[in-house]
Motif scaffolding. Structure first.
Motif: not given
Length: 233
Positions: A106, A187-188, A190-194, A197
């Motif tokens: 990730s 999960d965190l 992958d969902s919060t990358r700039k 996402p």
């Protein structure tokens, strides 16, 4: 019969690759495991000491400078009948599935330069349609015009249990708690990358397989795909 593009996104350990391979085989389509491509780049970084347990993050400048020299290919494995990923002339299909790679993928996939390189390659692989591709941003970034988009999910604990069993079968020494922590941290991340996402496309069909068997899931998705191909959906 016209061919379509099938984009499968979703969280880690939701069975995206399994159902993607099944669909590709049933429809005689090409299967592309985009996650394997990011894992291969992560393995390359580990092999070249650009990331490690002693480091807080990736040596971004070092990895970016070496990206042009990284060659990724999918070659059919005649023993398994599946397409294995090759990194600079070496079959790394088994190496990229290890927990060490999972712990850092990730982080590596969040780099815009890495995503740009791989998205370009993924689009080339799918330019003639008749492709099933799974990953994190296939329906939102790589193929936003895909005729069929799926978004797969399941509870973190169920996904961790599945992944834990897989790793034990491969002989890895790992605890369930470590796997669950890895699932939740991925999960965190992958969902919060700039950059790109993990999000569900507005027109994606959500598949929650927390309590769904593999056969039931496959048949449901295959029927949906065939209806689209015939122009009935």
């Amino acid at each position: 019969m016209s061919k379509i593009t099938i984009a499968i996104d979703g969280y880690s350990s939701t069975g995206k690759s399994t159902v993607a391979r099944q669909l590709a085989k049933a429809l005689d389509y090409i299967y592309v495991d985009s996650g394997a491509m990011y894992r291969a780049i992560t393995l390359f970084a580990l092999q070249n000491d650009l990331i490690g347990k002693e480091q807080e993050g990736v040596d971004k400048a070092g990895l970016i400078s070496l990206l042009p020299g990284i060659r990724l290919e999918f070659r059919k494995n005649h023993e398994t009948g599946k397409a294995d990923i090759w990194l600079n002339g070496e079959n790394v299909e088994q190496d990229i599935r290890k927990m060490e790679v999972s712990s850092f993928v990730s982080m590596v996939s969040a780099l815009p330069e890495v995503r740009k390189k791989l998205v370009e390659q993924q689009r080339l692989l799918g330019k003639d349609k008749g492709v099933v591709m799974d990953g994190r941003d296939i329906g939102t970034v790589v193929f936003p015009d895909a005729e069929l988009k799926l978004f797969m999910t399941a509870s973190p604990k169920i996904r961790a249990t599945r992944r834990y069993k897989e790793l034990l079968e491969k002989g890895e020494t790992i605890t369930y708690e470590e796997v669950l922590q890895n699932v939740e941290s991925r999960d965190l991340a992958d969902s919060t990358r700039k950059d790109s996402p993990l999000i569900k496309a507005d027109d994606a069909v959500e598949i929650d397989n927390s309590d769904m068997g593999e056969k039931e899931q496959f048949e449901r998705i295959l029927n949906h795909a065939r209806n689209l191909i015939k122009g009935e959906a």
